[in-house]
Write a protein that holds these residues in place. Sequence first.
Motif, PDB file in Angstrom:
ATOM      1  N   LYS A  96       0.823  -1.208   0.000  1.00 38.14           N
ATOM      2  CA  LYS A  96       0.000   0.000   0.000  1.00 38.14           C
ATOM      3  C   LYS A  96       0.860   1.263   0.000  1.00 38.14           C
ATOM      4  CE  LYS A  96      -3.788  -2.455   0.328  1.00 38.14           C
ATOM      5  NZ  LYS A  96      -4.668  -2.616  -0.838  1.00 38.14           N
ATOM      6  N   SER A  97       0.531   2.169  -0.940  1.00 40.16           N
ATOM      7  CA  SER A  97       1.198   3.468  -1.012  1.00 40.16           C
ATOM      8  C   SER A  97       0.298   4.592  -0.519  1.00 40.16           C
ATOM      9  CB  SER A  97       1.589   3.784  -2.459  1.00 40.16           C
ATOM     10  OG  SER A  97       2.361   2.756  -3.017  1.00 40.16           O
ATOM     11  N   TRP A  98      -0.989   4.344  -0.526  1.00 47.66           N
ATOM     12  CA  TRP A  98      -1.984   5.375  -0.211  1.00 47.66           C
ATOM     13  C   TRP A  98      -2.400   5.205   1.247  1.00 47.66           C
ATOM     14  CZ3 TRP A  98      -7.072   5.945  -3.553  1.00 47.66           C
ATOM     15  CH2 TRP A  98      -7.728   7.135  -3.186  1.00 47.66           C
TER      16      TRP A  98
ATOM     17  N   CYS B 216      13.997 -11.930   0.019  1.00 51.62           N
ATOM     18  CA  CYS B 216      15.390 -11.793  -0.406  1.00 51.62           C
ATOM     19  C   CYS B 216      16.288 -12.760   0.361  1.00 51.62           C
ATOM     20  CB  CYS B 216      15.866 -10.355  -0.206  1.00 51.62           C
ATOM     21  SG  CYS B 216      15.117  -9.155  -1.349  1.00 51.62           S
ATOM     22  N   SER B 217      15.992 -12.963   1.645  1.00 50.47           N
ATOM     23  CA  SER B 217      16.798 -13.890   2.456  1.00 50.47           C
ATOM     24  C   SER B 217      16.658 -15.330   1.967  1.00 50.47           C
ATOM     25  CB  SER B 217      16.393 -13.794   3.929  1.00 50.47           C
ATOM     26  OG  SER B 217      15.123 -14.409   4.153  1.00 50.47           O
ATOM     27  N   GLN B 218      15.569 -15.596   1.247  1.00 52.89           N
ATOM     28  CA  GLN B 218      15.325 -16.934   0.701  1.00 52.89           C
ATOM     29  C   GLN B 218      15.801 -17.058  -0.747  1.00 52.89           C
ATOM     30  OE1 GLN B 218      14.042 -19.436   2.790  1.00 52.89           O
ATOM     31  NE2 GLN B 218      14.471 -17.771   4.230  1.00 52.89           N
ATOM     32  N   GLY B 219      16.605 -16.100  -1.172  1.00 52.91           N
ATOM     33  CA  GLY B 219      17.198 -16.164  -2.502  1.00 52.91           C
ATOM     34  C   GLY B 219      16.323 -15.657  -3.628  1.00 52.91           C
ATOM     35  N   ARG B 220      15.255 -14.933  -3.310  1.00 50.43           N
ATOM     36  CA  ARG B 220      14.367 -14.403  -4.355  1.00 50.43           C
ATOM     37  C   ARG B 220      14.743 -12.957  -4.695  1.00 50.43           C
ATOM     38  NH1 ARG B 220      13.751 -19.101  -3.577  1.00 50.43           N
ATOM     39  NH2 ARG B 220      11.795 -20.274  -3.729  1.00 50.43           N
ATOM     40  N   ARG B 221      14.527 -12.592  -5.950  1.00 51.96           N
ATOM     41  CA  ARG B 221      14.699 -11.211  -6.390  1.00 51.96           C
ATOM     42  C   ARG B 221      13.312 -10.579  -6.448  1.00 51.96           C
ATOM     43  NH1 ARG B 221      18.806 -11.227 -11.459  1.00 51.96           N
ATOM     44  NH2 ARG B 221      18.889  -9.009 -10.906  1.00 51.96           N
ATOM     45  N   VAL B 222      13.195  -9.349  -5.974  1.00 49.82           N
ATOM     46  CA  VAL B 222      11.870  -8.768  -5.722  1.00 49.82           C
ATOM     47  C   VAL B 222      11.610  -7.547  -6.588  1.00 49.82           C
ATOM     48  CG1 VAL B 222      10.386  -7.674  -3.999  1.00 49.82           C
ATOM     49  CG2 VAL B 222      11.797  -9.656  -3.364  1.00 49.82           C
ATOM     50  N   ILE B 223      10.427  -7.560  -7.208  1.00 48.75           N
ATOM     51  CA  ILE B 223       9.844  -6.386  -7.868  1.00 48.75           C
ATOM     52  C   ILE B 223       8.753  -5.871  -6.936  1.00 48.75           C
ATOM     53  CG2 ILE B 223       8.524  -5.588  -9.870  1.00 48.75           C
ATOM     54  CD1 ILE B 223       9.750  -8.037 -11.397  1.00 48.75           C
ATOM     55  N   TYR B 224       8.819  -4.602  -6.591  1.00 50.66           N
ATOM     56  CA  TYR B 224       7.816  -4.052  -5.667  1.00 50.66           C
ATOM     57  C   TYR B 224       6.801  -3.226  -6.445  1.00 50.66           C
ATOM     58  CZ  TYR B 224       5.521  -1.405  -2.013  1.00 50.66           C
ATOM     59  OH  TYR B 224       4.567  -0.846  -1.193  1.00 50.66           O
ATOM     60  N   ASP B 225       5.543  -3.669  -6.432  1.00 52.12           N
ATOM     61  CA  ASP B 225       4.438  -2.920  -7.041  1.00 52.12           C
ATOM     62  C   ASP B 225       3.821  -2.000  -6.007  1.00 52.12           C
ATOM     63  OD1 ASP B 225       4.777  -4.179  -9.454  1.00 52.12           O
ATOM     64  OD2 ASP B 225       2.768  -5.035  -9.563  1.00 52.12           O
ATOM     65  N   ALA B 226       3.972  -0.706  -6.206  1.00 53.04           N
ATOM     66  CA  ALA B 226       3.400   0.280  -5.289  1.00 53.04           C
ATOM     67  C   ALA B 226       1.946   0.530  -5.699  1.00 53.04           C
ATOM     68  CB  ALA B 226       4.206   1.568  -5.324  1.00 53.04           C
TER      69      ALA B 226
ATOM     70  N   GLY C  50      -1.974   7.837  -3.969  1.00 53.07           N
ATOM     71  CA  GLY C  50      -1.284   8.011  -2.700  1.00 53.07           C
ATOM     72  C   GLY C  50      -0.330   9.191  -2.722  1.00 53.07           C
ATOM     73  N   TYR C  51       0.395   9.337  -3.823  1.00 55.27           N
ATOM     74  CA  TYR C  51       1.348  10.433  -3.954  1.00 55.27           C
ATOM     75  C   TYR C  51       0.630  11.786  -3.905  1.00 55.27           C
ATOM     76  CZ  TYR C  51       5.176  13.221  -5.985  1.00 55.27           C
ATOM     77  OH  TYR C  51       6.162  14.159  -6.208  1.00 55.27           O
ATOM     78  N   LYS C  52      -0.512  11.869  -4.586  1.00 53.59           N
ATOM     79  CA  LYS C  52      -1.233  13.146  -4.615  1.00 53.59           C
ATOM     80  C   LYS C  52      -1.865  13.494  -3.272  1.00 53.59           C
ATOM     81  CE  LYS C  52      -3.346  11.896  -8.530  1.00 53.59           C
ATOM     82  NZ  LYS C  52      -4.248  11.945  -9.721  1.00 53.59           N
ATOM     83  N   HIS C  53      -2.212  12.473  -2.463  1.00 51.86           N
ATOM     84  CA  HIS C  53      -2.868  12.741  -1.181  1.00 51.86           C
ATOM     85  C   HIS C  53      -1.875  12.885  -0.029  1.00 51.86           C
ATOM     86  CE1 HIS C  53      -6.443  11.373  -3.398  1.00 51.86           C
ATOM     87  NE2 HIS C  53      -7.133  12.016  -2.476  1.00 51.86           N
ATOM     88  N   ASN C  54      -0.764  12.158  -0.082  1.00 50.42           N
ATOM     89  CA  ASN C  54       0.221  12.219   0.994  1.00 50.42           C
ATOM     90  C   ASN C  54       1.572  11.858   0.400  1.00 50.42           C
ATOM     91  OD1 ASN C  54       1.841  11.945   3.278  1.00 50.42           O
ATOM     92  ND2 ASN C  54       0.214  11.020   4.513  1.00 50.42           N
ATOM     93  N   ARG C  55       2.191  12.839  -0.208  1.00 48.80           N
ATOM     94  CA  ARG C  55       3.442  12.617  -0.947  1.00 48.80           C
ATOM     95  C   ARG C  55       4.530  12.029  -0.058  1.00 48.80           C
ATOM     96  NH1 ARG C  55       8.173  15.446  -1.682  1.00 48.80           N
ATOM     97  NH2 ARG C  55       9.177  15.247  -3.752  1.00 48.80           N
TER      98      ARG C  55
ATOM     99  N   SER D 170       7.240   4.876   1.656  1.00 45.90           N
ATOM    100  CA  SER D 170       6.985   3.455   1.380  1.00 45.90           C
ATOM    101  C   SER D 170       7.961   2.913   0.341  1.00 45.90           C
ATOM    102  CB  SER D 170       5.535   3.256   0.927  1.00 45.90           C
ATOM    103  OG  SER D 170       5.322   3.805  -0.377  1.00 45.90           O
ATOM    104  N   LEU D 171       8.349   3.737  -0.637  1.00 47.37           N
ATOM    105  CA  LEU D 171       9.344   3.320  -1.621  1.00 47.37           C
ATOM    106  C   LEU D 171      10.722   3.178  -0.990  1.00 47.37           C
ATOM    107  CD1 LEU D 171       8.534   5.359  -4.876  1.00 47.37           C
ATOM    108  CD2 LEU D 171       7.753   3.080  -4.228  1.00 47.37           C
ATOM    109  N   GLU D 172      11.059   4.115  -0.114  1.00 52.60           N
ATOM    110  CA  GLU D 172      12.359   4.061   0.552  1.00 52.60           C
ATOM    111  C   GLU D 172      12.499   2.772   1.360  1.00 52.60           C
ATOM    112  OE1 GLU D 172      12.785   7.613   2.842  1.00 52.60           O
ATOM    113  OE2 GLU D 172      12.336   8.920   1.142  1.00 52.60           O
ATOM    114  N   VAL D 173      11.427   2.384   2.023  1.00 50.32           N
ATOM    115  CA  VAL D 173      11.447   1.150   2.807  1.00 50.32           C
ATOM    116  C   VAL D 173      11.640  -0.054   1.894  1.00 50.32           C
ATOM    117  CG1 VAL D 173       9.997  -0.389   4.190  1.00 50.32           C
ATOM    118  CG2 VAL D 173      10.111   2.043   4.744  1.00 50.32           C
ATOM    119  N   ALA D 174      10.948  -0.080   0.756  1.00 56.37           N
ATOM    120  CA  ALA D 174      11.071  -1.197  -0.185  1.00 56.37           C
ATOM    121  C   ALA D 174      12.491  -1.297  -0.730  1.00 56.37           C
ATOM    122  CB  ALA D 174      10.070  -1.024  -1.327  1.00 56.37           C
TER     123      ALA D 174
END
Length: 557
Positions: free
Chosen positions: A110-112, A139-149, A155-160, A166-170
């Motif tokens: 969730k981004s919003w 990632c610890s289990q050897g997977r490569r991750v794509i994060y869909d926000a 979300g960006y327009k309501h609370n930038r 949330s992106l920084e955490v990902a």
Amino acid sequence: MTTYPSPQLWLYDTTLRDGTQCEGLSVSIEDKLRIARRLDQLGVPFIEGGWPGANPKDVQFFWQLQEYPLKQAEIVAFCSTRRPNTTADTEPMLQAILNAGTRWVTVFGKSWDLHVTAGLKTTLAENLAMIRDTIEYLCSQGRRVIYDAEHWFDGYKHNRDYALQSLEVAIAAGAEWLVLCDTNGGTLPHEVSQIVESVISHVSLVISQEPIPQIGIHTHNDSGTAVANALAAVMAGATMVQGTINGYGERCGNANLCSLIPNLQLKLGYGCIAEHQLNQLTEASRFVSEVVNLAPDEHAPFVGRSAFAHKGGIHVSAVERNPLTYEHIQPEQVGNRRRIVISEQSGLSNVLAKARSFGIELDKDKPAARQILQRLKELESEGYQFEAAEASFALLMYEALGGRQEFFEVKGFQVHCDLVEGKETNNALATVKIGVNGKNILEAAEGNGPVAALDAALRKALVNFYPQIATFELTDYKVRILNGHTGTAAKTRVLVESGTGSERWTTVGVSPNILAASYQAVVEGLEYGLLLHSQAEEAGSGEWGVGSGEWAVGSGQ
């Protein structure tokens, strides 16, 4: 090693997951496997296969691909972040993801802030912990991750600040791609450009790690701008484009890869797939529509049957001299072809061009060409429609030129439908009388309706003389009332599509009697099929076709 134009873009297909949420679309495990392998052949780098654990079908799909892997593409498993107030290592849903055995996993979060508090009913801090914990665990289990926000733009327009957090955490947790999702499909292209540029600038400033995660785009079509939004994102710096074949998806659909790929590659110079794969785009589009059992959009850009169809006489004349006058690309670049459409609006140029596509050279100064045009317009004024029934038009031309081969003579038919206790049954009985090689043949057959019975009776009468008829199929049947104000006396137009496997042709019949119209269309469908077979035998090629134009059977048209 495949050579691409520069710069490289990464295509991510979600037909098998997001696309299957399209109303009226349902696929089996076998269907999903067929589509995945066709996308792999097309050269799509990432194919999202579904959500393992969400349903048994997706679990089996991933298991089968473990046993028989794709040749080029990465198959991707899809899932959400863990549930609130749990831990990722105890989350059963994530164990199913790991069991799917994919190298790449797409996680959506969730981004919003509205969705966090109203949807998940948790705190903003816990949502960030869910994103971090899920990605770190995978990632610890050897997977490569794509994060869909998810719901990124809203979300960006309501609370930038929170959306960016949330992106920084990902990123800190190990995500290699950040995909910005216009989940509600309400954002417009100028907003997409501004926000994508802002995100790329922000990420490059606040993130010190190398390499910096790349940005992707995932758009929906609720405002009719999914393709435009994806193009805007790419031009603003996004390097992954997510979408579906034919734009399938929930509500109004997703960004259509069949429009995006040629626009990106042919118009903007980005590398998406190899040239020989781009030539397969139309075929892939139609293949997927057949597998999911949805009629193809004949007017779809690039891959639609009408995408390069020319109807107006002035247009046809100009295209004959120089295709650039009315075509923005060469149809063959995307595996499509030019079509000259015949109708009451046609000029002599249409008739001449269409005749050439059937291998017939007409002299515009000879009476025959204008006689065909005049006959065409007379018939269309009576309700015939030849732009959708070009096989009937071919027969019309041969007849006008005195070269229509008579395979059989129609002498009459009767149809009987039973009523039992006032209720209509599914059974109909048709009797037909035809002449073949000087012999009169009377045959009867049953069907689950009057047209099916007529078709069966005709085949039964003819198959001993023309065994190839056994390979013909009646693949579609359409009825239109032309003058409904006259009630039950209305004139009816019937279009019948026939074919052999992937080869199809359409014929038309018009009459105040729906059975007579149907009979005419069915008869011409059989006649045209016999004509194709006869000419193939004469040519000795083994390939069916009339002339060398678009109606060559084997073209899939």
